[in-house]
Design a protein around this motif. Structure first.
Motif, short mmCIF file in Angstrom:
data_model
loop_
_atom_site.label_atom_id
_atom_site.label_comp_id
_atom_site.label_asym_id
_atom_site.label_seq_id
_atom_site.Cartn_x
_atom_site.Cartn_y
_atom_site.Cartn_z
N ILE A 123 -21.78 -20.20 10.93
CA ILE A 123 -21.36 -19.26 9.82
C ILE A 123 -22.23 -17.48 9.11
N ASN A 124 -21.75 -16.78 9.38
CA ASN A 124 -23.10 -15.65 9.07
C ASN A 124 -24.28 -15.52 9.41
N LEU A 125 -23.92 -15.98 11.10
CA LEU A 125 -24.90 -15.82 12.20
C LEU A 125 -25.94 -14.37 11.50
N GLY B 24 -19.86 -24.18 10.78
CA GLY B 24 -20.81 -24.35 10.08
C GLY B 24 -22.04 -25.29 10.45
N GLN B 25 -21.64 -26.39 11.47
CA GLN B 25 -22.40 -27.37 12.03
C GLN B 25 -22.22 -26.95 13.70
N ASP C 71 -25.40 -18.66 -0.20
CA ASP C 71 -24.69 -18.78 1.05
C ASP C 71 -24.78 -17.60 1.43
N GLU C 72 -25.37 -16.15 0.94
CA GLU C 72 -25.05 -15.00 1.35
C GLU C 72 -26.25 -14.36 1.16
N LEU D 104 -18.74 -17.97 17.70
CA LEU D 104 -19.69 -16.43 16.83
C LEU D 104 -18.07 -16.31 16.26
N ALA D 105 -16.88 -17.02 16.54
CA ALA D 105 -15.71 -17.34 16.38
C ALA D 105 -15.77 -17.82 15.23
N ALA D 106 -16.51 -18.99 14.47
CA ALA D 106 -16.03 -20.31 13.51
C ALA D 106 -15.38 -19.93 12.50
#
Length: 379
Positions: free
Chosen positions: A315-317, A301-302, A12-13, A287-289
């Motif tokens: 997540i991780n924009l 993430g959705q 995921d990264e 952006l604080a998700a």
């Protein structure tokens, strides 16, 4: 010679902790850089490009880590990864240090753990500030993504068939991400407004051509910490600010929320009632998700739709721009590691009294040492 290891991140990264540019600079300092094969692939840094820059390419994570003095990562490494290093090795990464359950096993390895999120907000450390470098990209991408989902043009267009009105964008939280979101929305032609509880941001917002929206009372004037972060506000102020925002948000087409307070859940800025009052087809990017979100109903993430409003909770924009994000993050790490090298004789020596070293060190000699992570006394 000091050996620096860089292993591949998880699925995921997509970012990586080194670039061909920083490999050259690290080797010039006198270090040996060893990178796991394929670690830079998602950031378009091929094994060949890293090898040409001076890195050794290792076939596996174990081979990369074996006996290394320093481990550079984007995300928190596992205790097993750290254990493969030399005793007392240095680890620098985005460690998410407030997660006590995850940090204690890492501290127990005896490694010196440096959390890049704790970089002091001082002029000497600006080139090392990973939160700023990554937030800048996230603020840009948030507006671009919102514009693509909005389904209407952003700038005003005057045509023979009639005028297309400009979209209205509202930025909530004017840190690095918020300022870049303002600038990007303005470049795309939107009419932009912004809000923040810190008084110093008013001038910054206005300098970018946006309108500042806030309850400017006595509490507002004291709402900033010495480090430049927002302070938690009183329930009374929150109520007044929420009423102002509720009235303003009804007319907005795009909203970007960026409000975070270190070590705390993200504050809820947009309620279900506010969503219900917004125009159908509006878009919110939260952006604080990763810290629970600023928007009621956001799903990390959705992308969901509530009351006709699309709520995007990425997540991780910054990681969705892995080439740029990796390049900037790698430069942040290089600037940090420069502190550990004597440029004259290329020797490696840590000055544990350095303000930046002390500010980022979270664990050493088997225990957590950062004051922000110390147990709080009972009330």
């Amino acid at each position: 010679m000091v050996t620096i290891a860089v292993t591949a991140e998880g699925p995921d990264e997509p970012r990586v902790a080194v670039s061909p540019e920083t490999v050259k600079k690290l080797t010039a300092l006198g270090a040996k850089v060893r990178v796991q094969s394929g670690a830079g692939a998602r950031a378009r840094f091929t094994d060949d490009s890293l090898r040409t820059a001076g890195a050794d390419i290792a076939a596996s994570a174990g081979e990369t880590l074996a006996g290394a003095d320093i481990l550079l990562k984007v995300r928190r490494p596992s205790a097993e990864e750290i254990a493969a290093l030399k005793p007392g090795a240095i680890v620098a990464a985005i460690l998410d240090p407030y997660d006590k359950a995850a940090m204690e096993p890492l501290a127990g390895t005896g490694a010196s753990l440096f959390s890049m999120e704790f970089m002091p907000r001082i002029s000497r450390a600006q080139s090392m500030d990973v939160l700023s470098s990554q937030a800048n990209l996230a603020g840009y991408k948030a507006v671009v993504d919102a514009a693509s989902l909005f389904g209407q043009a952003l700038p005003m267009m005057m045509t023979a068939a009639g005028t297309v009105p400009a979209a209205k964008a509202f930025i909530m939280g004017v840190g690095v991400a918020g300022l870049q979101a303002i600038a990007t929305a303005r470049r795309l032609g939107a009419v932009v407004s912004a809000t923040d509880v810190r008084p110093a941001t008013k001038e910054q917002v206005q300098s970018l051509g946006a309108k500042f929206i806030a309850v400017e009372d006595d509490e507002f004037k004291q709402a900033q910490t010495a480090a430049g972060y927002a302070k938690p506000m009183s329930p009374e102020y929150q109520a007044k600010q929420a009423e102002l925002v509720a009235n303003h948000i009804k007319t907005q087409d795009i909203v970007i929320t960026t409000a975070l307070i270190p070590g705390r859940p993200a504050p809820k800025l947009i309620t279900a009632a506010m969503l219900a009052a917004m125009k159908p087809g509006s878009v919110i990017v939260d952006l604080a998700a990763e810290r629970g979100g600023n928007v009621e109903g956001a799903v990390p993430g959705q992308t969901v739709e509530v009351s006709g409003v699309k709520i995007v909770a990425p997540i991780n924009l910054a990681g969705s721009l892995p080439v740029n994000a990796s390049s900037l993050y790698a430069k942040n790490l290089f600037a940090f590691l420069e502190l550990f090298f004597d440029k004259k004789d290329k020797s490696f020596k840590v000055n544990w009294d350095d303000e930046i070293v002390k500010g980022t060190l979270v664990a050493k000699d088997g225990r957590i040492v950062h004051p922000n992570l110390a147990p709080q006394p009972a009330a």
